[in-house]
Design a protein around this motif. Sequence first.
Motif, PDB file in Angstrom:
ATOM      1  N   VAL A  65       6.644   0.760   9.269  1.00  0.00           N
ATOM      2  CA  VAL A  65       8.032   0.502   9.632  1.00  0.00           C
ATOM      3  C   VAL A  65       8.826   1.798   9.656  1.00  0.00           C
ATOM      4  O   VAL A  65       9.501   2.125  10.625  1.00  0.00           O
ATOM      5  CB  VAL A  65       8.665  -0.524   8.666  1.00  0.00           C
ATOM      6  CG1 VAL A  65      10.133  -0.723   8.970  1.00  0.00           C
ATOM      7  CG2 VAL A  65       7.921  -1.846   8.752  1.00  0.00           C
ATOM      8  N   ASP A  66       8.782   2.544   8.581  1.00  0.00           N
ATOM      9  CA  ASP A  66       9.464   3.836   8.488  1.00  0.00           C
ATOM     10  C   ASP A  66       8.693   4.701   7.496  1.00  0.00           C
ATOM     11  O   ASP A  66       9.076   4.820   6.326  1.00  0.00           O
ATOM     12  CB  ASP A  66      10.922   3.653   8.041  1.00  0.00           C
ATOM     13  CG  ASP A  66      11.734   4.930   8.184  1.00  0.00           C
ATOM     14  OD1 ASP A  66      11.135   6.002   8.441  1.00  0.00           O
ATOM     15  OD2 ASP A  66      12.960   4.864   8.030  1.00  0.00           O
ATOM     16  N   PRO A  67       7.594   5.303   7.947  1.00  0.00           N
ATOM     17  CA  PRO A  67       6.694   6.000   7.022  1.00  0.00           C
ATOM     18  C   PRO A  67       7.321   7.192   6.307  1.00  0.00           C
ATOM     19  O   PRO A  67       6.803   7.633   5.293  1.00  0.00           O
ATOM     20  CB  PRO A  67       5.529   6.439   7.909  1.00  0.00           C
ATOM     21  CG  PRO A  67       6.046   6.389   9.297  1.00  0.00           C
ATOM     22  CD  PRO A  67       7.133   5.358   9.322  1.00  0.00           C
ATOM     23  N   SER A  70       9.177   4.877   3.282  1.00  0.00           N
ATOM     24  CA  SER A  70       8.513   3.863   2.452  1.00  0.00           C
ATOM     25  C   SER A  70       7.081   3.639   2.923  1.00  0.00           C
ATOM     26  O   SER A  70       6.668   4.156   3.957  1.00  0.00           O
ATOM     27  CB  SER A  70       9.280   2.532   2.521  1.00  0.00           C
ATOM     28  OG  SER A  70       9.035   1.887   3.756  1.00  0.00           O
ATOM     29  N   GLN A  71       6.372   2.832   2.146  1.00  0.00           N
ATOM     30  CA  GLN A  71       5.013   2.442   2.517  1.00  0.00           C
ATOM     31  C   GLN A  71       5.002   1.068   3.165  1.00  0.00           C
ATOM     32  O   GLN A  71       3.956   0.459   3.334  1.00  0.00           O
ATOM     33  CB  GLN A  71       4.121   2.436   1.282  1.00  0.00           C
ATOM     34  CG  GLN A  71       3.931   3.801   0.676  1.00  0.00           C
ATOM     35  CD  GLN A  71       3.074   3.755  -0.577  1.00  0.00           C
ATOM     36  OE1 GLN A  71       2.635   2.710  -1.025  1.00  0.00           O
ATOM     37  NE2 GLN A  71       2.829   4.921  -1.152  1.00  0.00           N
ATOM     38  N   GLU A  72       6.163   0.566   3.546  1.00  0.00           N
ATOM     39  CA  GLU A  72       6.288  -0.757   4.154  1.00  0.00           C
ATOM     40  C   GLU A  72       5.634  -0.766   5.542  1.00  0.00           C
ATOM     41  O   GLU A  72       5.729   0.201   6.297  1.00  0.00           O
ATOM     42  CB  GLU A  72       7.773  -1.091   4.282  1.00  0.00           C
ATOM     43  CG  GLU A  72       8.055  -2.463   4.824  1.00  0.00           C
ATOM     44  CD  GLU A  72       9.548  -2.757   4.875  1.00  0.00           C
ATOM     45  OE1 GLU A  72       9.876  -3.854   5.322  1.00  0.00           O
ATOM     46  OE2 GLU A  72      10.365  -1.913   4.481  1.00  0.00           O
TER      47      GLU A  72
END
Length: 92
Positions: A65-67, A70-72
């Motif tokens: 998603v947004d490296p 985050s790790q999301e």
Amino acid sequence: VIIANYRPPMDKYILELPAGLCDSKDDFIGDGLRELKEEAGFIGEKDLKTLEIPNIPQIGPSTAVDPSKSQEYGVYVVVEINGDDPSNKSAK
């Protein structure tokens, strides 16, 4: 299905796909069906019956998603909605 969600940081409604957190690590379709019901009010079909899209899997690859922050990650799930089902006539 596209939904409008109010996003306070932007102070406006944003058009989005239904989304949410996964409760399990291996039932992405079940989680996607739950989120579709919660966010849009539609009951989806677990098995694809009429939708035929060549080279597009029912469960897409995981996507960051947004490296940088985050790790999301997200996973896209393709399901069908039966428009003739009475419970789908009065969706949100």
